[in-house]
Design a protein around this motif. Sequence first.
Motif, PDB file in Angstrom:
ATOM      1  N   VAL A  68       0.858  -1.189   0.000  1.00  0.00           N
ATOM      2  CA  VAL A  68       0.000   0.000   0.000  1.00  0.00           C
ATOM      3  C   VAL A  68       0.890   1.232   0.000  1.00  0.00           C
ATOM      4  CG1 VAL A  68      -1.841   1.237   1.166  1.00  0.00           C
ATOM      5  CG2 VAL A  68      -1.758  -1.265   1.282  1.00  0.00           C
ATOM      6  N   LEU A  69       0.695   2.084  -0.995  1.00  0.00           N
ATOM      7  CA  LEU A  69       1.447   3.326  -1.119  1.00  0.00           C
ATOM      8  C   LEU A  69       0.548   4.493  -0.714  1.00  0.00           C
ATOM      9  CD1 LEU A  69       2.943   2.667  -4.673  1.00  0.00           C
ATOM     10  CD2 LEU A  69       4.123   2.355  -2.485  1.00  0.00           C
ATOM     11  N   PHE A  70       1.014   5.300   0.259  1.00  0.00           N
ATOM     12  CA  PHE A  70       0.276   6.505   0.653  1.00  0.00           C
ATOM     13  C   PHE A  70       0.893   7.683  -0.093  1.00  0.00           C
ATOM     14  CE2 PHE A  70      -0.334   3.483   4.070  1.00  0.00           C
ATOM     15  CZ  PHE A  70      -1.698   3.570   4.300  1.00  0.00           C
ATOM     16  N   VAL A  71       0.072   8.354  -0.890  1.00  0.00           N
ATOM     17  CA  VAL A  71       0.582   9.352  -1.831  1.00  0.00           C
ATOM     18  C   VAL A  71      -0.185  10.664  -1.704  1.00  0.00           C
ATOM     19  CG1 VAL A  71       1.210   7.496  -3.436  1.00  0.00           C
ATOM     20  CG2 VAL A  71      -1.005   8.648  -3.685  1.00  0.00           C
ATOM     21  N   ASN A  72       0.349  11.688  -2.344  1.00  0.00           N
ATOM     22  CA  ASN A  72      -0.307  12.999  -2.290  1.00  0.00           C
ATOM     23  C   ASN A  72      -1.639  12.998  -3.031  1.00  0.00           C
ATOM     24  OD1 ASN A  72       1.122  12.643  -4.676  1.00  0.00           O
ATOM     25  ND2 ASN A  72       1.529  14.840  -4.954  1.00  0.00           N
ATOM     26  N   ASN A  73      -1.701  12.289  -4.162  1.00  0.00           N
ATOM     27  CA  ASN A  73      -2.943  12.216  -4.923  1.00  0.00           C
ATOM     28  C   ASN A  73      -2.934  10.951  -5.782  1.00  0.00           C
ATOM     29  OD1 ASN A  73      -5.133  12.498  -6.678  1.00  0.00           O
ATOM     30  ND2 ASN A  73      -4.924  14.734  -6.793  1.00  0.00           N
ATOM     31  N   PRO A  74      -3.813   9.974  -5.497  1.00  0.00           N
ATOM     32  CA  PRO A  74      -3.831   8.728  -6.270  1.00  0.00           C
ATOM     33  C   PRO A  74      -4.051   8.940  -7.763  1.00  0.00           C
ATOM     34  CG  PRO A  74      -5.111   8.479  -4.260  1.00  0.00           C
ATOM     35  CD  PRO A  74      -4.765   9.943  -4.375  1.00  0.00           C
ATOM     36  N   ASN A  75      -4.689  10.047  -8.142  1.00  0.00           N
ATOM     37  CA  ASN A  75      -4.951  10.303  -9.557  1.00  0.00           C
ATOM     38  C   ASN A  75      -3.674  10.605 -10.350  1.00  0.00           C
ATOM     39  OD1 ASN A  75      -7.755   9.993  -9.308  1.00  0.00           O
ATOM     40  ND2 ASN A  75      -7.998  12.118  -8.618  1.00  0.00           N
ATOM     41  N   TYR A  76      -2.585  10.892  -9.646  1.00  0.00           N
ATOM     42  CA  TYR A  76      -1.323  11.195 -10.329  1.00  0.00           C
ATOM     43  C   TYR A  76      -0.515   9.932 -10.650  1.00  0.00           C
ATOM     44  CZ  TYR A  76      -2.100  15.978  -8.574  1.00  0.00           C
ATOM     45  OH  TYR A  76      -2.611  17.215  -8.297  1.00  0.00           O
ATOM     46  N   PHE A  77      -1.025   8.768 -10.283  1.00  0.00           N
ATOM     47  CA  PHE A  77      -0.262   7.513 -10.408  1.00  0.00           C
ATOM     48  C   PHE A  77      -0.399   6.949 -11.825  1.00  0.00           C
ATOM     49  CE2 PHE A  77       0.617   3.183  -8.179  1.00  0.00           C
ATOM     50  CZ  PHE A  77       1.965   3.307  -8.450  1.00  0.00           C
ATOM     51  N   HIS A  78       0.636   7.142 -12.653  1.00  0.00           N
ATOM     52  CA  HIS A  78       0.622   6.653 -14.027  1.00  0.00           C
ATOM     53  C   HIS A  78       0.985   5.168 -14.056  1.00  0.00           C
ATOM     54  CE1 HIS A  78       1.860   6.250 -18.289  1.00  0.00           C
ATOM     55  NE2 HIS A  78       0.976   7.225 -18.495  1.00  0.00           N
ATOM     56  N   PHE A  79       0.373   4.408 -14.955  1.00  0.00           N
ATOM     57  CA  PHE A  79       0.588   2.956 -14.989  1.00  0.00           C
ATOM     58  C   PHE A  79       2.053   2.596 -15.238  1.00  0.00           C
ATOM     59  CE2 PHE A  79       0.062   3.854 -19.483  1.00  0.00           C
ATOM     60  CZ  PHE A  79       0.932   2.980 -20.105  1.00  0.00           C
ATOM     61  N   SER A  80       2.785   3.433 -15.985  1.00  0.00           N
ATOM     62  CA  SER A  80       4.189   3.136 -16.260  1.00  0.00           C
ATOM     63  C   SER A  80       5.033   3.265 -14.987  1.00  0.00           C
ATOM     64  CB  SER A  80       4.738   4.066 -17.344  1.00  0.00           C
ATOM     65  OG  SER A  80       4.715   5.420 -16.909  1.00  0.00           O
ATOM     66  N   TYR A  81       4.675   4.212 -14.126  1.00  0.00           N
ATOM     67  CA  TYR A  81       5.410   4.365 -12.870  1.00  0.00           C
ATOM     68  C   TYR A  81       5.057   3.225 -11.908  1.00  0.00           C
ATOM     69  CZ  TYR A  81       8.194   6.958  -9.500  1.00  0.00           C
ATOM     70  OH  TYR A  81       9.186   7.338  -8.630  1.00  0.00           O
ATOM     71  N   LYS A  82       3.837   2.769 -11.983  1.00  0.00           N
ATOM     72  CA  LYS A  82       3.440   1.609 -11.187  1.00  0.00           C
ATOM     73  C   LYS A  82       4.277   0.393 -11.571  1.00  0.00           C
ATOM     74  CE  LYS A  82      -0.532  -1.387 -10.215  1.00  0.00           C
ATOM     75  NZ  LYS A  82      -1.947  -1.686 -10.527  1.00  0.00           N
ATOM     76  N   ARG A  83       4.445   0.181 -12.868  1.00  0.00           N
ATOM     77  CA  ARG A  83       5.254  -0.941 -13.335  1.00  0.00           C
ATOM     78  C   ARG A  83       6.704  -0.781 -12.889  1.00  0.00           C
ATOM     79  NH1 ARG A  83       4.543  -0.490 -18.621  1.00  0.00           N
ATOM     80  NH2 ARG A  83       2.567  -1.598 -18.544  1.00  0.00           N
ATOM     81  N   TYR A  84       7.204   0.436 -12.911  1.00  0.00           N
ATOM     82  CA  TYR A  84       8.566   0.720 -12.475  1.00  0.00           C
ATOM     83  C   TYR A  84       8.751   0.345 -11.003  1.00  0.00           C
ATOM     84  CZ  TYR A  84      12.273   3.724 -10.549  1.00  0.00           C
ATOM     85  OH  TYR A  84      13.356   4.208  -9.857  1.00  0.00           O
ATOM     86  N   LEU A  85       7.798   0.727 -10.154  1.00  0.00           N
ATOM     87  CA  LEU A  85       7.894   0.414  -8.730  1.00  0.00           C
ATOM     88  C   LEU A  85       7.736  -1.087  -8.472  1.00  0.00           C
ATOM     89  CD1 LEU A  85       5.856   3.364  -7.185  1.00  0.00           C
ATOM     90  CD2 LEU A  85       8.349   3.091  -7.237  1.00  0.00           C
ATOM     91  N   GLU A  86       6.842  -1.731  -9.202  1.00  0.00           N
ATOM     92  CA  GLU A  86       6.689  -3.183  -9.071  1.00  0.00           C
ATOM     93  C   GLU A  86       8.004  -3.899  -9.360  1.00  0.00           C
ATOM     94  OE1 GLU A  86       3.593  -4.270 -11.739  1.00  0.00           O
ATOM     95  OE2 GLU A  86       1.971  -3.772 -10.348  1.00  0.00           O
ATOM     96  N   ASN A  87       8.657  -3.500 -10.446  1.00  0.00           N
ATOM     97  CA  ASN A  87       9.929  -4.121 -10.819  1.00  0.00           C
ATOM     98  C   ASN A  87      11.014  -3.848  -9.774  1.00  0.00           C
ATOM     99  OD1 ASN A  87       8.851  -5.172 -13.179  1.00  0.00           O
ATOM    100  ND2 ASN A  87       9.457  -3.412 -14.426  1.00  0.00           N
ATOM    101  N   ALA A  88      11.002  -2.646  -9.206  1.00  0.00           N
ATOM    102  CA  ALA A  88      11.995  -2.306  -8.182  1.00  0.00           C
ATOM    103  C   ALA A  88      11.804  -3.171  -6.939  1.00  0.00           C
ATOM    104  CB  ALA A  88      11.886  -0.825  -7.825  1.00  0.00           C
ATOM    105  N   ILE A  89      10.559  -3.331  -6.497  1.00  0.00           N
ATOM    106  CA  ILE A  89      10.267  -4.159  -5.324  1.00  0.00           C
ATOM    107  C   ILE A  89      10.602  -5.626  -5.603  1.00  0.00           C
ATOM    108  CG2 ILE A  89       8.396  -5.031  -3.857  1.00  0.00           C
ATOM    109  CD1 ILE A  89       7.056  -2.265  -4.181  1.00  0.00           C
ATOM    110  N   ARG A  90      10.232  -6.074  -6.793  1.00  0.00           N
ATOM    111  CA  ARG A  90      10.477  -7.468  -7.163  1.00  0.00           C
ATOM    112  C   ARG A  90      11.974  -7.781  -7.137  1.00  0.00           C
ATOM    113  NH1 ARG A  90       7.019 -10.630  -9.629  1.00  0.00           N
ATOM    114  NH2 ARG A  90       5.744  -8.912 -10.406  1.00  0.00           N
ATOM    115  N   LYS A  91      12.763  -6.893  -7.721  1.00  0.00           N
ATOM    116  CA  LYS A  91      14.210  -7.122  -7.811  1.00  0.00           C
ATOM    117  C   LYS A  91      14.890  -7.023  -6.451  1.00  0.00           C
ATOM    118  CE  LYS A  91      18.351  -5.434 -10.203  1.00  0.00           C
ATOM    119  NZ  LYS A  91      18.869  -4.438 -11.185  1.00  0.00           N
ATOM    120  N   GLU A  92      14.502  -6.023  -5.648  1.00  0.00           N
ATOM    121  CA  GLU A  92      15.166  -5.766  -4.369  1.00  0.00           C
ATOM    122  C   GLU A  92      14.898  -6.874  -3.346  1.00  0.00           C
ATOM    123  OE1 GLU A  92      17.376  -3.301  -1.583  1.00  0.00           O
ATOM    124  OE2 GLU A  92      17.173  -3.313  -3.769  1.00  0.00           O
TER     125      GLU A  92
END
Length: 446
Positions: free
Chosen positions: A396-420
């Motif tokens: 769960v990510l707590f953010v300034n505004n959920p509407n600003y969350f672009h799908f490409s950045y979501k994929r970027y964070l998923e890959n970062a968590i997966r790798k780390e």
Amino acid sequence: MERYGTVALIGAPSTGKSTLFNRLTDTRREITGKQYGITRDRNYGTGHWLDKTFTLIDTGGITGENIPFQKEVQNQVELGIQEADVILFVVDGRAGVTNNDLFVAKKLRPYKDKVFLVVNKIDDKTLMGDSYEFFRLGFGQPYPISSEHGLGLGDLLDEIMKVLPREEVNPYEGALTFTLLGRPNVGKSSLANKILGQERVIVSPVSGTTRDSVDIRFERDGRKYVMVDTAGIKRPGKVAEDLDKYAVIRSADAARRADICLLLIDAEEGLVSQDIHVSSYAMDENKPIIIVVNKWDLHSHGMDDQQKFAKEIQAYFKFASYAPIVFCSAKTGSNIKAIFQALHHVDETLHRKVPSSLLNSLISRAQLDNEAPDFNGGRLRISYCTQSEGVPPTFVLFVNNPNYFHFSYKRYLENAIRKEFGFDCCPIVLHVRSKRSYDLLQEKKR
């Protein structure tokens, strides 16, 4: 609830065994319909009566007629008879005593002491007299019921519970549950039998033999498992029969209930578009996939054929690039051990927990390395991240505004968590919440 022994439903085709199974288990798991001889494999469920539960086995209809799969069905029925503490000999009260009933009665004669004669389809009191004809089958007092409307079931169940032995509860808790998914004739039932080491599921060269899902509990090397073998899934445009529609629903239900899905690919035929359709049942439920390339013994074997085939699979299933790939042969039993190794690895990864401190350190670095893009009039800022309970791993990510969350950045964070953190073989889920939600959560903790 108190747990009791095992009851098997035995009878000729189309006597209403599957409808009775549905009624006693309070489910729609078993396929029913007007077509003759629908159920083929043994199907297991939990029956309920008041504060008591028991194991219920539905079996295919047996007959002395020479019809397709009858030998295999009779083998399954024999195994069901051996497992049962009580046998319900189900007959059709409207049809009267038939030659098929006489055939079944002969089969059950050696087990007479544990047989209850159940006269089904007695839908109102005016038909009660029709049940007396069945005395001549030689199993004593018949029990007139209507499985469709539930009439007469209370009296029958009262009598069954008097003789059914009480036993220890054997729940799925603590067991790793997996399902076999695949289009028809890729070898799911053969693989199920090889894993179990017994002929539990009918195997036939005819495409689409299995129509029911079959839950099978077993142990291997001291560990408990539940395997769900499902019907092969056809392309939507090819699902013409009602039975095939039910089978598709059953496969979706199996994917929902399983911890892990084994997606079987036919090595001899190669990848086809239908394989992607089948995988969607697992993907829709966020279930991890292990891609099992079956019939590898029939594939031409060059030095690096497996590596080439694996690359082809990864290109084909880009949306599940994390999925482990296992090459095996259900026919010869080669590499079955590797399937269990993959299951254990995926199961361990599914339940892996990441400390919040490490998680937030990664998220901070990820934002510094690659700032979120402008999207919907603003730029995403992540204040805090935590892992929630349950599987698959969910963050769960707590953010300034959920509407600003672009799908490409979501994929970027998923890959970062997966790798780390080594989430290399299962899906992960990201949820976004407003920072205000986090602030309210902290206030409640205080």
